[in-house]
Design a protein around this motif. Structure first.
Motif, mmCIF file in Angstrom:
data_model
loop_
_atom_site.group_PDB
_atom_site.id
_atom_site.type_symbol
_atom_site.label_atom_id
_atom_site.label_comp_id
_atom_site.label_asym_id
_atom_site.label_seq_id
_atom_site.Cartn_x
_atom_site.Cartn_y
_atom_site.Cartn_z
ATOM 1 N N GLU A 289 -64.899 -45.316 -25.450
ATOM 2 C CA GLU A 289 -64.331 -44.510 -26.529
ATOM 3 C C GLU A 289 -62.814 -44.507 -26.448
ATOM 4 N N GLY A 290 -62.189 -44.654 -27.598
ATOM 5 C CA GLY A 290 -60.741 -44.570 -27.667
ATOM 6 C C GLY A 290 -60.294 -43.132 -27.774
ATOM 7 N N LEU A 309 -58.557 -45.381 -19.662
ATOM 8 C CA LEU A 309 -57.945 -46.174 -20.735
ATOM 9 C C LEU A 309 -58.974 -47.183 -21.237
ATOM 10 N N GLU A 310 -59.762 -46.733 -22.199
ATOM 11 C CA GLU A 310 -60.891 -47.526 -22.659
ATOM 12 C C GLU A 310 -60.523 -48.545 -23.728
ATOM 13 N N THR A 311 -59.517 -48.265 -24.522
ATOM 14 C CA THR A 311 -59.141 -49.145 -25.631
ATOM 15 C C THR A 311 -57.624 -49.280 -25.680
ATOM 16 N N ALA A 312 -57.170 -50.198 -26.524
ATOM 17 C CA ALA A 312 -55.724 -50.391 -26.676
ATOM 18 C C ALA A 312 -55.047 -49.121 -27.158
ATOM 19 N N ILE A 326 -56.066 -42.122 -15.934
ATOM 20 C CA ILE A 326 -56.815 -42.037 -14.690
ATOM 21 C C ILE A 326 -57.804 -43.191 -14.644
ATOM 22 N N ASP A 327 -58.580 -43.296 -13.575
ATOM 23 C CA ASP A 327 -59.562 -44.376 -13.458
ATOM 24 C C ASP A 327 -60.857 -43.838 -12.872
ATOM 25 N N ARG A 328 -61.929 -44.614 -13.035
ATOM 26 C CA ARG A 328 -63.240 -44.181 -12.564
ATOM 27 C C ARG A 328 -63.352 -44.202 -11.050
#
Length: 373
Positions: A289-290, A309-312, A326-328
């Motif tokens: 999801e953006g 940060l899933e999308t541009a 952040i990151d998973r």
């Protein structure tokens, strides 16, 4: 289904009051439970008063009908069956959908098909031949199950108007949309308000919001929070707002991490504003999801949003310091950035977020997209 609206019906089942000559708009939605599309339609009713709106809900799930009626919309429920895959595929639903359009379709100037059961029924009935009908998608391609991708591939190109968020246009090039059919799906941003903010007791309170399914990333949010909590001095709580089939797995993970005193499950709430106003940050780790509606609403409130940060579009928001990346993996850097955003939040930082969000997400682009022929 014929091309001419006048061929659909000889009667108008929802007559306009005398002197009300506003264009008649129909939104077709799978259900009126929690969701960004439901919020979009509610905002449309509130912010486009030059249209008279009817909402057709295909299934019984309902959290929005009272608010929609309060905003001036007519709400029609196709059946009393709850939403589910079995119900969607029941031929009786398709026949009820066809009956609605045969007896009432002629009364509308524009018809917008939202979500997926409606797209399935409209496509099988050939509604794409009607110049008044639009469809669209607001999820990334990888979020969609394979049967739905096939359905979109088979039928989307035939719709004369098809709404896709601008940041997802490349993701759906395989649909073969004609350039003149493409419409950018812009979104109103709900300005949350509350006179009764939720009485949190921890110093820092974070929300992860959405249906309890794998796609929404609640499991990752719980694991990230487990790393973040010590960096906030231990005085922090995570609130999982939503319900769904993954709830048992989420509770089991909370138990495994010994977070029972810090992670709370609200279920579906009717007073989301109370939680949004009172929280200190929103944690968004949904897969694919953006910048979804909750992200936009939180930023508009001046709240830090901790987001993968899933999308541009998310990358651009992070570059502009509108969200905290952040990151998973809950890396040391991501945890440190999140902790700094929460401990360093101030009235000034909140004001700057609100001002930037107000410039970035404005109503004019949404209205222009839907008023266009």
């Amino acid at each position: 289904m014929p091309d001419s609206p006048s061929d659909l019906s000889l009667e108008r089942p929802f007559p306009a009051p005398p002197g009300d000559d506003r264009p008649r708009i129909l939104f077709v939605i799978d259900h009126l439970g929690t969701g960004g599309i439901q919020e979009f339609i509610l905002n449309y009713c509130r912010r486009v008063p030059q249209h008279r709106v009817t909402v057709l809900s295909l299934f019984a799930n309902d959290l929005y009908s009272d608010a929609l009626r309060g905003a001036g919309a007519e709400v029609v429920r196709l059946t009393d069956r709850p939403y589910g895959y079995g119900a969607v595929l029941d031929p009786r639903q398709l026949f009820a959908f066809r009956a609605f359009f045969r007896t009432g379709g002629a009364g509308f100037d524009q018809i917008h098909i939202k979500m997926f059961a409606g797209f399935l029924y409209a496509s099988l009935l050939g509604l794409y031949r009607d110049r008044r009908v639009s469809a669209g998608v607001d999820a990334t391609s990888r979020q969609l199950p394979v049967p739905l991708r096939v359905l979109l591939f088979l039928f989307a190109r035939f719709y004369r108007r098809f709404y896709v968020p601008s940041w997802l246009r490349d993701d759906f090039r395989y649909l073969g949309l004609k350039p003149e059919a493409y419409r950018p799906q812009n979104y109103f941003v709900t300005m949350r308000r509350s006179d009764t903010p939720h009485p949190f007791t921890a110093r820092y309170n974070l929300l992860t919001i959405g249906r309890c399914i794998g796609q929404k990333g609640h499991l990752d949010a719980i694991r990230f929070f487990q790393r973040l909590r010590p960096a906030l001095g231990g005085d922090a709580a995570l609130w999982v707002v939503g319900d769904g089939p993954h709830m048992p797995a989420l509770r089991a993970e909370v138990s495994r991490l010994s977070l029972e005193d810090a992670v709370h499950f609200t279920g579906t709430v009717g007073n989301l504003d109370d939680y949004m106003i009172a929280c200190d940050a929103v944690l968004k780790m949904a897969h694919g999801e953006g910048h979804n509606s909750i992200l936009r609403e939180a930023v508009l409130l001046g709240k830090p949003v901790l987001s993968t940060l899933e999308t541009a579009s998310c990358h651009r928001l992070a570059e502009d310091a509108l969200i905290v990346p952040i990151d998973r993996a809950a890396s040391d850097g991501a945890v440190a950035r999140a902790a700094a955003a929460l401990t360093g939040a101030s009235p000034d930082s909140s004001r700057r977020l609100r001002e930037q969000a107000g410039r970035l997400w404005c109503d004019e682009a949404v209205v222009a997209s839907y008023l266009a022929p």
